[in-house]
Write a protein that holds these residues in place. Structure first.
Motif, PDB file in Angstrom:
ATOM      1  N   GLY A  41      33.974 -52.243  33.395  1.00 17.96           N
ATOM      2  CA  GLY A  41      33.676 -51.137  34.285  1.00 17.96           C
ATOM      3  C   GLY A  41      32.205 -51.159  34.674  1.00 17.96           C
ATOM      4  N   PHE A  42      31.895 -50.705  35.894  1.00 15.59           N
ATOM      5  CA  PHE A  42      30.498 -50.618  36.308  1.00 15.59           C
ATOM      6  C   PHE A  42      30.259 -49.330  37.089  1.00 15.59           C
ATOM      7  CE2 PHE A  42      32.053 -52.208  40.387  1.00 15.59           C
ATOM      8  CZ  PHE A  42      31.230 -51.559  41.300  1.00 15.59           C
ATOM      9  N   GLY A  43      29.018 -48.878  37.045  1.00 15.29           N
ATOM     10  CA  GLY A  43      28.546 -47.786  37.884  1.00 15.29           C
ATOM     11  C   GLY A  43      27.205 -48.196  38.459  1.00 15.29           C
ATOM     12  N   VAL A  44      26.958 -47.883  39.729  1.00 17.33           N
ATOM     13  CA  VAL A  44      25.729 -48.297  40.408  1.00 17.33           C
ATOM     14  C   VAL A  44      25.161 -47.131  41.196  1.00 17.33           C
ATOM     15  CG1 VAL A  44      24.821 -49.656  42.338  1.00 17.33           C
ATOM     16  CG2 VAL A  44      26.173 -50.774  40.594  1.00 17.33           C
ATOM     17  N   CYS A  45      23.858 -46.963  41.088  1.00 17.24           N
ATOM     18  CA  CYS A  45      23.122 -46.042  41.966  1.00 17.24           C
ATOM     19  C   CYS A  45      22.031 -46.868  42.639  1.00 17.24           C
ATOM     20  CB  CYS A  45      22.512 -44.884  41.170  1.00 17.24           C
ATOM     21  SG  CYS A  45      21.563 -43.732  42.194  1.00 17.24           S
ATOM     22  N   LEU A  46      22.163 -47.090  43.949  1.00 13.84           N
ATOM     23  CA  LEU A  46      21.166 -47.881  44.666  1.00 13.84           C
ATOM     24  C   LEU A  46      19.833 -47.140  44.706  1.00 13.84           C
ATOM     25  CD1 LEU A  46      23.182 -49.262  47.715  1.00 13.84           C
ATOM     26  CD2 LEU A  46      22.817 -50.315  45.478  1.00 13.84           C
ATOM     27  N   GLY A  47      18.748 -47.895  44.603  1.00 13.29           N
ATOM     28  CA  GLY A  47      17.427 -47.294  44.654  1.00 13.29           C
ATOM     29  C   GLY A  47      16.887 -47.252  46.077  1.00 13.29           C
ATOM     30  N   LYS A  48      15.763 -46.585  46.250  1.00 11.01           N
ATOM     31  CA  LYS A  48      15.094 -46.571  47.547  1.00 11.01           C
ATOM     32  C   LYS A  48      14.642 -47.986  47.905  1.00 11.01           C
ATOM     33  CE  LYS A  48      13.533 -41.814  46.834  1.00 11.01           C
ATOM     34  NZ  LYS A  48      12.377 -40.918  46.626  1.00 11.01           N
ATOM     35  N   LYS A  49      14.324 -48.760  46.868  1.00 10.90           N
ATOM     36  CA  LYS A  49      14.066 -50.182  46.984  1.00 10.90           C
ATOM     37  C   LYS A  49      14.931 -50.879  45.943  1.00 10.90           C
ATOM     38  CE  LYS A  49       9.286 -49.684  48.622  1.00 10.90           C
ATOM     39  NZ  LYS A  49       7.859 -50.038  48.363  1.00 10.90           N
ATOM     40  N   ALA A  91      29.494 -44.210  36.710  1.00  7.30           N
ATOM     41  CA  ALA A  91      28.855 -43.793  37.964  1.00  7.30           C
ATOM     42  C   ALA A  91      28.019 -42.539  37.750  1.00  7.30           C
ATOM     43  CB  ALA A  91      29.918 -43.552  39.033  1.00  7.30           C
ATOM     44  N   ARG A  92      28.549 -41.601  36.975  1.00  8.60           N
ATOM     45  CA  ARG A  92      27.798 -40.371  36.689  1.00  8.60           C
ATOM     46  C   ARG A  92      26.519 -40.703  35.926  1.00  8.60           C
ATOM     47  NH1 ARG A  92      31.381 -36.369  33.571  1.00  8.60           N
ATOM     48  NH2 ARG A  92      29.498 -35.122  33.753  1.00  8.60           N
ATOM     49  N   GLN A  93      26.625 -41.632  34.977  1.00  5.86           N
ATOM     50  CA  GLN A  93      25.441 -42.031  34.216  1.00  5.86           C
ATOM     51  C   GLN A  93      24.405 -42.674  35.125  1.00  5.86           C
ATOM     52  OE1 GLN A  93      26.287 -44.535  30.800  1.00  5.86           O
ATOM     53  NE2 GLN A  93      24.171 -45.268  30.700  1.00  5.86           N
ATOM     54  N   ALA A  94      24.867 -43.573  36.014  1.00  5.70           N
ATOM     55  CA  ALA A  94      23.941 -44.239  36.926  1.00  5.70           C
ATOM     56  C   ALA A  94      23.273 -43.232  37.864  1.00  5.70           C
ATOM     57  CB  ALA A  94      24.687 -45.303  37.739  1.00  5.70           C
ATOM     58  N   LYS A  95      24.050 -42.268  38.358  1.00  5.11           N
ATOM     59  CA  LYS A  95      23.495 -41.264  39.263  1.00  5.11           C
ATOM     60  C   LYS A  95      22.449 -40.417  38.555  1.00  5.11           C
ATOM     61  CE  LYS A  95      24.779 -37.533  42.423  1.00  5.11           C
ATOM     62  NZ  LYS A  95      25.889 -36.731  42.988  1.00  5.11           N
ATOM     63  N   LYS A  96      22.720 -40.079  37.295  1.00  6.86           N
ATOM     64  CA  LYS A  96      21.780 -39.263  36.519  1.00  6.86           C
ATOM     65  C   LYS A  96      20.460 -39.992  36.333  1.00  6.86           C
ATOM     66  CE  LYS A  96      21.407 -36.753  32.129  1.00  6.86           C
ATOM     67  NZ  LYS A  96      22.097 -36.428  30.844  1.00  6.86           N
ATOM     68  N   GLU A  97      20.521 -41.308  36.135  1.00  8.46           N
ATOM     69  CA  GLU A  97      19.318 -42.093  35.887  1.00  8.46           C
ATOM     70  C   GLU A  97      18.691 -42.619  37.182  1.00  8.46           C
ATOM     71  OE1 GLU A  97      20.491 -45.165  33.210  1.00  8.46           O
ATOM     72  OE2 GLU A  97      21.195 -43.777  31.657  1.00  8.46           O
ATOM     73  N   GLY A  98      19.432 -42.547  38.300  1.00 10.13           N
ATOM     74  CA  GLY A  98      18.947 -43.112  39.547  1.00 10.13           C
ATOM     75  C   GLY A  98      18.103 -42.156  40.364  1.00 10.13           C
ATOM     76  N   GLU A  99      17.770 -42.612  41.595  1.00  2.00           N
ATOM     77  CA  GLU A  99      16.854 -41.832  42.432  1.00  2.00           C
ATOM     78  C   GLU A  99      17.423 -41.502  43.801  1.00  2.00           C
ATOM     79  OE1 GLU A  99      13.427 -44.325  42.663  1.00  2.00           O
ATOM     80  OE2 GLU A  99      14.382 -45.835  43.937  1.00  2.00           O
ATOM     81  N   THR A 100      18.677 -41.887  44.072  1.00  2.51           N
ATOM     82  CA  THR A 100      19.305 -41.575  45.359  1.00  2.51           C
ATOM     83  C   THR A 100      20.747 -41.126  45.118  1.00  2.51           C
ATOM     84  OG1 THR A 100      20.360 -43.714  45.849  1.00  2.51           O
ATOM     85  CG2 THR A 100      17.984 -43.510  46.331  1.00  2.51           C
ATOM     86  N   PRO A 101      21.393 -40.548  46.134  1.00  2.00           N
ATOM     87  CA  PRO A 101      22.808 -40.186  46.001  1.00  2.00           C
ATOM     88  C   PRO A 101      23.761 -41.340  46.324  1.00  2.00           C
ATOM     89  CG  PRO A 101      21.972 -39.364  48.081  1.00  2.00           C
ATOM     90  CD  PRO A 101      20.800 -40.006  47.378  1.00  2.00           C
ATOM     91  N   LYS A 102      23.230 -42.548  46.506  1.00  2.00           N
ATOM     92  CA  LYS A 102      24.061 -43.705  46.877  1.00  2.00           C
ATOM     93  C   LYS A 102      24.687 -44.296  45.623  1.00  2.00           C
ATOM     94  CE  LYS A 102      20.973 -44.743  50.765  1.00  2.00           C
ATOM     95  NZ  LYS A 102      20.041 -45.752  51.336  1.00  2.00           N
ATOM     96  N   VAL A 103      25.887 -43.834  45.308  1.00  2.00           N
ATOM     97  CA  VAL A 103      26.537 -44.190  44.046  1.00  2.00           C
ATOM     98  C   VAL A 103      27.936 -44.727  44.313  1.00  2.00           C
ATOM     99  CG1 VAL A 103      27.350 -43.319  41.819  1.00  2.00           C
ATOM    100  CG2 VAL A 103      25.247 -42.425  42.810  1.00  2.00           C
ATOM    101  N   THR A 104      28.327 -45.737  43.552  1.00  2.00           N
ATOM    102  CA  THR A 104      29.708 -46.213  43.576  1.00  2.00           C
ATOM    103  C   THR A 104      30.056 -46.769  42.210  1.00  2.00           C
ATOM    104  OG1 THR A 104      31.334 -47.464  44.848  1.00  2.00           O
ATOM    105  CG2 THR A 104      29.268 -48.581  44.352  1.00  2.00           C
ATOM    106  N   PHE A 105      31.336 -47.138  42.043  1.00  2.00           N
ATOM    107  CA  PHE A 105      31.801 -47.587  40.726  1.00  2.00           C
ATOM    108  C   PHE A 105      33.065 -48.412  40.895  1.00  2.00           C
ATOM    109  CE2 PHE A 105      33.623 -43.506  41.753  1.00  2.00           C
ATOM    110  CZ  PHE A 105      34.966 -43.614  41.398  1.00  2.00           C
ATOM    111  N   GLY A 106      33.457 -49.090  39.820  1.00  2.00           N
ATOM    112  CA  GLY A 106      34.657 -49.913  39.850  1.00  2.00           C
ATOM    113  C   GLY A 106      34.665 -50.888  38.689  1.00  2.00           C
ATOM    114  N   THR A 107      35.201 -52.097  38.931  1.00  2.00           N
ATOM    115  CA  THR A 107      35.229 -53.135  37.899  1.00  2.00           C
ATOM    116  C   THR A 107      34.499 -54.367  38.409  1.00  2.00           C
ATOM    117  OG1 THR A 107      37.373 -53.963  38.694  1.00  2.00           O
ATOM    118  CG2 THR A 107      37.402 -52.320  36.923  1.00  2.00           C
TER     119      THR A 107
END
Length: 419
Positions: free
Chosen positions: A22-30, A48-64
């Motif tokens: 499983g993966f979760g991603v929150c894209l950064g400004k860079k 995804a929730r974990q990545a969003k909490k630690e990230g800096e943008t609302p650009k979040v997705t998840f999957g395998t």
């Protein structure tokens, strides 16, 4: 990402070459601001929730994710983010991970590519054609449960925690190197040590929701919910305070603090009755005609989350009662106490958005909030498509419950309101 998180991500790369994670991603400004989390067992939506909490943008997705040769394949259960493959390629390159990134949609179709040509000598066909040995198949079956047991033992401060951690790391390294026979042998030696004390520690937690306060909450929650719905339909002046109090009561109940939930509900009941008694002055006619359905939807989702928690607690108790007394089944009882964590993905986000919709006039802002609400529903629906939620209600082997069914019914109804 912290150095520790970066090292953890790197350590998951060899595992992703062996099986899907499983993966979760929150894209950064860079690219360097991106947060990527991989895990052997956790549901992608939780990552995804974990990545969003630690990230800096609302650009979040998840999957395998799977790595084949020099290609990282991301099968997205969430949105395909514009430019995500190119962003992730640069992010991973900064960590000395030279991989081509390909994003797939939920059906396995290529949806986004980093634009870089594939390198010659890619071993995709060789790796995908490699047949799993019986030992590898057995390891795939027992590894998730064993990992959960090891993590609980370490978190609980087991007296032999250092030895357990060292042994389990050796097992993981052996499995990742393809020596599944050794990994299974280590797991067999660890299992008695892990299961010896866990059932006694975990059973009280699983049985806690069956106490008198829990039963009292179960008896009054529905009536308070209906009272709340009736009062909010009148658009009272103190609607924000009433909404906050009801949200706090349901959150306390979901966390197992039924005594606190009951105290809040007792005070809230009087306030709701007072609001209703003032409603005959024509306030109800001032409420926009499309507000009430959103208010009802908010109450519905709050009540549904409480129902799901109660049904999952019922399943936990059934598993413990059957398995805790049998040494061979004791590990299953220990794992049962973690089931409620599966519900973390079904958070209060939708309730919050629906509440904001009721306070926003018809127009572009409300339309934007509806889009946000639909996105939350998509996330919840994606979580419900996992194997766990497909089987939990009728095929869990212990007791029939209505965890997933309750969520699906409520989400369908709310989606119709949103249009």
């Amino acid at each position: 990402m912290t150095p520790e998180a970066t090292e953890e991500l790197k350590s998951m790369v060899p595992v992703a070459r062996k099986r899907a994670l499983g993966f979760g991603v929150c894209l950064g400004k860079k690219p360097e601001g991106t947060v990527m989390v991989l895990h052997r067992m956790k549901e992608p939506a939780i990552l995804a929730r974990q990545a969003k909490k630690e990230g800096e943008t609302p650009k979040v997705t998840f999957g395998t994710v799977e790595i084949k040769g020099k290609k990282m394949m991301l099968q997205c259960q969430g949105d395909i983010l514009p430019g995500m493959s190119k962003n992730l390629r640069k992010f991973l390159a900064g960590l000395d991970l030279k991989l081509k990134i390909v994003a797939l949609d939920a059906d396995g179709n290529v949806a986004d590519d980093d634009g870089e040509p594939e390198e010659e000598g890619d071993q995709d066909q060789v790796e995908t054609a490699e047949a799993q040995s019986p030992e590898a198949q057995n390891w795939a079956k027992i590894a998730p449960a064993m990992t959960a047991m090891v993590e609980r033992a370490l978190n609980a401060g087991h007296e032999k925690a250092p030895q357990i951690e060292a042994a389990w790391n050796r097992a993981l390294e052996a499995a990742e190197a393809g020596n599944h026979q050794e990994a299974l042998a280590i797991a067999a030696k660890l299992r008695p040590l892990l299961s010896a004390q866990q059932p006694q520690q975990q059973a009280p937690e699983s049985n806690a929701p069956e106490g008198p306060d829990a039963k009292r909450w179960g008896a009054v929650a529905g009536a308070i919910g209906q009272l709340y719905e009736k009062a909010m339909a009148l658009n009272p002046e103190n609607r924000s305070q009433l909404s906050a109090a009801w949200a706090m009561a349901t959150e306390k109940a979901e966390a197992g603090d039924f005594a606190a939930a009951l105290q809040i509900a007792t005070r809230l009941k009087s306030a709701l009755e007072a609001a209703i008694s003032k409603g005959g002055s024509g306030t109800e006619r001032e409420v926009p005609k499309d507000v009430v359905p959103f208010q009802k939807s908010r109450v519905l989702w709050g009540a549904t989350r409480s129902t799901m928690m109660k049904e999952m607690a019922k399943l936990e108790s059934a598993i413990v009662s059957v398995c805790a007394g049998d040494p061979e089944l004791a590990p299953i009882a220990a794992e049962a106490s973690e089931l409620r964590k599966r519900l973390d993905v079904f958070d209060a986000r939708l309730e919050d958005v629906l509440d904001r919709i009721t306070n926003t006039p018809e127009g572009d802002q409300r339309s934007a909030l509806k889009v946000e609400a639909r996105a939350a529903i998509r996330d919840y629906s994606s979580a419900l498509e996992s194997d766990f939620f497909a089987e939990v209600d009728d095929d869990n082997g212990f007791v029939q419950v209505a965890v997933a069914a309750s969520a699906r019914k409520a989400l369908d109804a709310i989606a119709k309101v949103l249009g």
